[in-house]
Each structure stands twice: as C-alpha cells, then as structure tokens.
Design a protein around this motif. Structure first.
Motif, short mmCIF file in Angstrom:
data_model
loop_
_atom_site.label_atom_id
_atom_site.label_comp_id
_atom_site.label_asym_id
_atom_site.label_seq_id
_atom_site.Cartn_x
_atom_site.Cartn_y
_atom_site.Cartn_z
N SER A 144 47.92 42.12 37.58
CA SER A 144 47.44 43.09 38.57
C SER A 144 46.02 43.55 38.30
O SER A 144 45.29 43.90 39.23
N GLU A 145 45.60 43.55 37.02
CA GLU A 145 44.25 43.99 36.69
C GLU A 145 43.79 43.36 35.39
O GLU A 145 44.60 42.92 34.56
N VAL B 287 40.82 44.09 32.28
CA VAL B 287 39.88 45.11 31.79
C VAL B 287 38.61 44.46 31.26
O VAL B 287 38.51 43.24 31.10
N LEU C 136 32.14 48.59 37.63
CA LEU C 136 32.55 47.19 37.60
C LEU C 136 31.34 46.26 37.56
O LEU C 136 30.46 46.33 38.41
N SER D 220 41.41 43.95 45.62
CA SER D 220 40.50 45.08 45.79
C SER D 220 39.19 44.60 46.40
O SER D 220 38.86 43.41 46.38
N THR E 157 37.05 47.61 35.40
CA THR E 157 38.35 46.94 35.50
C THR E 157 38.42 46.22 36.84
O THR E 157 38.17 46.82 37.89
N LEU E 158 38.77 44.97 36.79
CA LEU E 158 38.91 44.15 37.99
C LEU E 158 40.36 44.20 38.45
O LEU E 158 41.27 43.95 37.66
N ARG E 159 40.58 44.54 39.72
CA ARG E 159 41.94 44.69 40.24
C ARG E 159 42.19 43.72 41.38
O ARG E 159 41.31 43.48 42.22
#
Length: 718
Positions: free
Chosen positions: A392-393, A395, A319, A349, A344-346
């Motif tokens: 939710s995420e 990319v 990330l 998290s 990927t940023l979630r």
C-alpha cells in the motif's frame, strides 16, 4: 516465513533498509550470486521455488535470466530483520545506462569479480565513478571453487586496480589441487570465525584449521592494523601498540563503521554454484552497508530552479522519488522501478510528474525538459521470484515497482501535488552507434513512430532521429548488443518489425570558386505564359555562413517585387542540390541583371529563374563536396593510448590534444570525419579492450578529399 515476507514487502523505517547494487562484467557471476543470495535468504529453493512454494518453470527461469542481462532488476531479501534491496545490473558494456541507474538507486556497491578472469578495465572505471561520489564499496570474488581459481592473485589485482583500502576480509580454505581442488570453508580475518562447508551449502561454525591460520596470518595482521588505524577508538590503538589482547567484537564494529564510511573495501570469497561464503556475504551486507538515512540525497530542485536545502530521507518529508527504469509489456502495460528519496509513496495517490525530456538535435547533447503533469499512480508492488507482491505504501529509502503511470519515463521525478520538485538527472550515456531503420511493411509503418517513442521513454541511452537531409530514421544506441535489445523490444514488446541498414552521412556541397549563371524561364505557348530572366554571381563563403543574398539590380530590370522571388528560388535549389543531390551551403549570391515582362512575369516565374540560374552557375563553375566532422573525445588507459591515436589517424582524424584523467587514463580529443566512425563505438571496444569511453558531437562540415568523394553514391541512392 510470514514475518520475512512482511519485511521484504515494505520496511517501515529507512534505518531498516539497505540498497546494494551489484556491478561487474558479463560472466563474472552476478546473476548466479543473486540467485544464491535469494536461496540463502529463503526466497528461492534448490528446485527454483519461491518461499510460498510456487514453482518457477525452466522456461520462466531462462526468461528471467535473459531479462536480467539487459535490464536493471530489483531483488529484495530479508536478513536479520533488515530489508536488503539487491539491484542486479547488466554486465555487458552496452548497458552502462542501466548500471548508472543502479548506482543512483543504491547506497552501496558490491563489485563482483571472477576468480578466473580478474578485474577488467570497465570495472575499474565504474569503481572510480563510485569513488567520485563517495559510495561505499565491497568486492565479492566469485568462482573460488573452480579448479583454476586463484583467490590471492585476484585480491592482489583488485588492490592494484582499485587502490588503497582494499583488503581481504574472508579467505577460502582450499584442499587438493587441479581437478581435485575443493573449497571446504571460509575464515573471517577480523572475527576469526571459521565456517565449514565441507558437508554442503549449510555452513557449520568450527575452529579454523591451524594451517589456514598460519597461511593467512600475515593478511590478518595487515587488516587489523588497517582497521585500528582508521578506528576512532583510541583505547583500541593503545592496547594494540602495547601488545595486549584485542576485543574482537570492537574490531568487527570498527571494521563495519569504516566500510560504511567508504574508507575500507572488504573482499569476500564466494561461490554462486556451491554456496560457499554466500551466507557470510548475505549477513555482512546489512551490517556493513549504510542505511539510506545516512546518505545525502541527490540534488533536488524547486519550481524556481533553485536547489532545495534541508531535505533528508524522512518518511514524513515532502515526496521526492525517481524513476530508475521503465519497462513495457503488451498485457501489463508500463511498469516503473522507483526509488523513494523523501516522503512516502502511496498506491493510487496523485503525484506531480516532472521529466528531463529526451535527447534532441543531431548529436542528442541537448534535452528539452517536460514541465510535467499531475497523474494518479497505479498499484505499488515488490518483485519476488514468484511474482509481484502488492503493497500500500513505500517509505523514504525504499524501492518498489509502480504500475499504470503512462507518462513516466526513465529519470523522471515523482513529487507531491502541492509541492512540485525534481531531482537533477544522473549522467545518461550518450548513444554513439547509429543504424538506419525502416518499417518492414505498411502495417508496421503505422506503428513505428509510436513504438520508437516508447522505446526512448524506457531507455534514455537510445536516441531516434529522422535526418532532414537523408530522410532516414536513425536509431542511435551504445553498441551492437544494445541495438539487438532495442530491435528485440520493437518486435516482441510493440509488435513492429523493422529492417536495418547503413546510415547515409549528410554530405553537402559548395562552390569551390566564383561562378556566374543565367536563369531564363520563358514560356509563351498561347494563353498566359511565364517570363523571368535573371543573372547571378556566386561566391563561396566561410563554413557556417549560410546564404548571403545581395541585390545589385539597377534601373528596375527586375521589378522590386520579384527580387525576393529570385532569392526564394535560389534557396529552394540550394536545399535540393544541383549535382549529386547534396544541399548547397555557404554562398554569396548576387543578383545583378535580368529581364521581366509586363504581363507574363510573376513570383513563380522568377522563382524558377532563380533555380535555373544556380544550376547554370554550377554547370560552369566547380563544386566541392563537404563532409561532416565530429569532435571526438576518447578516454583510454595509458597502455592503449598509442594504438587508439594511430587508429584515429588512419581514419583521417586530427588529434588536437590530450589531457590526463583519473586512474592513470588519458583523454584524447580529435576531429574525425563522420564517414570514418559510423561503427567506431564497436571497433573502439576491441581496440581498447573494453576500457574506451567515447563521446562525439557534430562540429562542422569540411571539404571532402576527391579520392574519397569519387567512391560515394549520389544522395538518395544506396
């Protein structure tokens, strides 16, 4: 509609994303063009409703446009299964920081130029910045339906200002003249497709009028030759030289490949008000602009301080994301606009947050890195005209809004907990326009420090300092419009009202020649008294030398333990000043005689004696005021060179050299007193027609001319 929403919400692959920043001066029609693109993509209807049918009130619409005028805003649209992130940047010169943030977050730039105003100097400078990093660029000429619009003239101006590779890809079909002038369609010079807008904003493909083909024929031949020259298809070149028929689809494919590579810059004709040419522009963006997977990442640095090799725009990679801008709302809290470069940023998290710090020092040219903390992200969302859409995420290659990250500042890096990384910062513009601020009331005083800290966290091109010599809180911005926006944020976002005023320049004093002084502190009025007597010689030293204290006491007339006390008193009096309240600097003070008392002498007694001795020397000697001088660098067009140099000379400036800069510009290097340039950032903009680029940094203090010194108030007065 649901499919379009899904694509806009978050693309699953980098190759399905395009990031385009819109760049242009205020009044060029950027925001109107963005709204027209949203309308053409089905994200906004003519009544101001978003695709889900939620009505946007007139008041909300005005508020959105006002925010867009000072902030970087994200507007995603879905086009032919591709998510296009449109980054709308402020047009006014004071908000260049937001423009550079937009350039950092994008993979291609769309320069918006008015068909009435043409190309201004600032737009040309930004074009050169994009060229330096190899960013693909295109041009949208807006307002082509205005009675005084001249598309051909503006295209020629773009070619002259931007250099090679700039060619019209679409030309407007115009009927009538003056107030009866009307744009009825646009013709693609390579595809030879004509789009008829005579019946409204929904174009109809038709055969191009013969008069338009004949008038634009020479432009098409130049464009086709340019595309064929840049083409990697040798068969296409052979067919052209032999006079054979050309495959239009192959020409179009080569054109798009050349645009994505940065070798060709198409010019398109559009109107944000009538919608002419907007659909063509909308469908060209995902085809001509490169996807994020085709662009190199900015420099990424590891925990050891060395560049990290081998990273790419890979959703499965480590990330690496960057905060492009931050905004605060008293009800929502801090929200960050983030570009994901790798991984990927979630939502919700854990991430490692690394900051590049805030400007420090009098000139703000140094930054203290914040090593970073581990934080938990809040919700992720995508902005829409009707509100934030949760995801939710996100990319690699995409952009989103991140909520509830209180430690995030503009320019910070988000990385994985197990592998802390940071992105080398982009070039933040140096704030050059100072104004003093103070709380309007005691209630505001308690909140002011916290509010300005949040302001600096949002905008790295703002600097706040408390001058230790004048004791003023000074707010540094890029100009008057930037200052107005900062003050508005303090009042309406953070609830702090401030009063502004002029900046007191930190003058100093020194001795113009040798002098001697007697410090006699003798108080004996019953009980324990005070006794300390000292004699000193004072001599001026070179600039920047500070205080040199010399002990020449012989025979113990001043006991050894009290010599440091005299020095301490001298230093304290130097900091306070002796005549006009300005600090004394660059002196050699020699203690050569004195007297002490066995009972009444003390550390404090000799400190006071040292103070009195310096004051006495100042009374018998001659003092000289010193003013701060800045090293100033001004980059201007050649046409403005003489006017700017003459203005600097009128400000008591000394030009120490000039050197050529890209784009036919010149950098003037000068030394100018700070007293003469407190508002220079604003005045230079007028003098150089908005094209001047100014940097300044403290250099040294120099003697102030007596005629100027006579007009100055004492330190601490208005």
């Amino acid at each position: 509609m649901a499919d379009r929403t899904a694509v806009v919400a978050g693309a699953g692959r980098p190759e399905d994303i395009r990031n385009v920043v819109l760049v242009g001066p205020s009044g060029s029609g950027k925001t109107s063009l963005v709204e027209a693109l949203l309308l053409a993509a089905g994200r906004l209807d003519h009544a101001g409703r978003v695709e889900e049918g939620t009505t946007v009130s007139d008041g909300d619409g005005v508020e959105i446009r006002q925010k867009r005028s000072v902030n970087l805003t994200l507007n995603p649209v879905a086009v032919d299964g591709v998510k296009v992130n449109l980054l709308d940047t402020p047009g006014y010169a004071d908000f260049i920081g937001a423009v550079r943030a937009g350039l950092r977050g994008a993979d291609a730039a769309l320069f918006v130029v008015s068909a009435l105003e043409g190309v201004d100097g600032r737009t040309r400078v930004l074009w050169e910045e994009c060229a330096a990093v190899g960013m693909p660029r295109a041009v949208a000429v807006t307002g082509i339906d205005h009675p005084r619009a001249d598309y051909d003239r503006v295209v020629a101006q773009c070619q002259e200002a931007f250099g090679g590779g700039v060619h019209p890809a679409y030309v407007p079909a115009v009927e009538g003249e003056g107030d009866a002038r009307r744009v009825v369609g646009v013709w693609g010079l390579v595809s030879e497709r004509y789009y008829d807008y005579s019946s409204g904003p929904a174009p109809e493909p038709r055969q191009a009028p013969e008069w338009l083909r004949e008038a634009a024929g020479p432009l098409r031949r130049v464009l086709v030759e340019e595309v064929i020259t840049e083409s990697e298809d040798e068969d296409l070149m052979d067919r052209y030289t032999e006079g054979g028929a050309l495959d239009t689809d192959r020409l179009v494919a080569d054109l798009k490949r050349t645009v994505a590579a940065g070798g060709f810059h198409p010019v398109l004709a559009v109107s944000g008000t009538t919608g002419v040419g907007v659909r063509e522009l909308l469908h060209e963006l995902p085809l001509a602009c490169p996807g994020p997977e085709r662009r190199a990442l900015p420099e990424v640095i590891g925990p050891d301080g060395r560049p990290v090799e081998g990273l790419s725009c890979d959703p499965d990679g480590p990330l690496v994301a960057e905060v492009l801008s931050t905004t605060s709302d008293p009800y929502v809290g801090r929200t960050s606009l983030v570009r994901v470069f790798s991984g990927t940023l979630r939502a919700d998290s854990g991430v490692h947050l690394h900051g590049h710090g805030v400007p420090t020092g009098r000139t703000g040219d140094e930054r203290l890195d914040r090593t970073g903390d581990d934080e938990r992200l809040g919700p992720l969302s995508i902005p829409t005209p009707g509100g934030a859409l949760p995801v939710s995420e996100v990319v690699a290659g995409d952009l989103c809004l991140v909520g509830r990250v209180p430690g995030a500042r503009t320019g910070d890096t988000l990385s994985g907990l197990g592998r802390p990384l940071r992105v080398a910062p982009w070039a933040f513009p140096q704030p050059i326009h100072p104004v003093s601020v103070r709380a309007a009331s005691d209630t505001d005083e308690d909140k002011l420090s916290h509010a300005v800290a949040r302001l600096v966290a949002e905008d790295p091109s703002v600097r706040v300092e408390v001058d230790p010599e004048t004791h003023q809180m000074v707010l540094w911005t890029l100009g008057e419009a930037h200052l107005d926006a900062a003050l508005d944020h303090l009042e309406h976002r953070y609830g702090v009202s401030v009063e502004t005023g002029g900046v007191r320049i930190p003058l100093r004093e020194t001795f113009a020649g040798p002098a001697e002084g007697l410090g006699r502190n003798v108080k004996q009025s019953g009980g324990h008294g005070e006794y300390g007597v000292c004699r000193i010689r004072v001599e001026p030293l070179e600039s920047g030398a500070g205080l040199e204290f010399v002990d020449e006491i012989v025979g113990g007339v001043v006991p050894r333990q009290f010599v440091p006390s005299v020095e301490k008193g001298v230093r304290a009096q130097m900091a306070e000043g002796v005549e006009a309240g300005y600090p004394l600097v660059d002196l050699r003070v020699t203690l050569y005689d004195g007297r002490a008392h066995s009972v009444d002498s003390s550390d404090m007694a000799f400190q006071k004696a040292g103070r009195l001795a310096l004051k006495d020397a100042a009374g018998s000697g001659r003092l000289a005021k010193l003013e701060p001088v800045d090293a100033v660098s001004v980059e201007v067009d050649e046409a403005c060179l003489g006017a700017v140099m003459g203005d600097l000379a009128a400000r008591r400036g000394r030009v120490v050299g000039t050197e050529p800069a890209p784009g036919g510009r010149t950098v003037i290097r000068a030394e100018v007193p700070e007293l003469e340039i407190t508002r220079y950032a604003v005045e230079l903009r007028s003098l150089a027609h908005g094209t001047g680029v100014l940097t300044r940094s403290y250099l040294r203090h120099e003697p102030l001319p007596p005629r100027v010194a006579a007009r100055l108030p004492r330190q601490g007065t208005a």
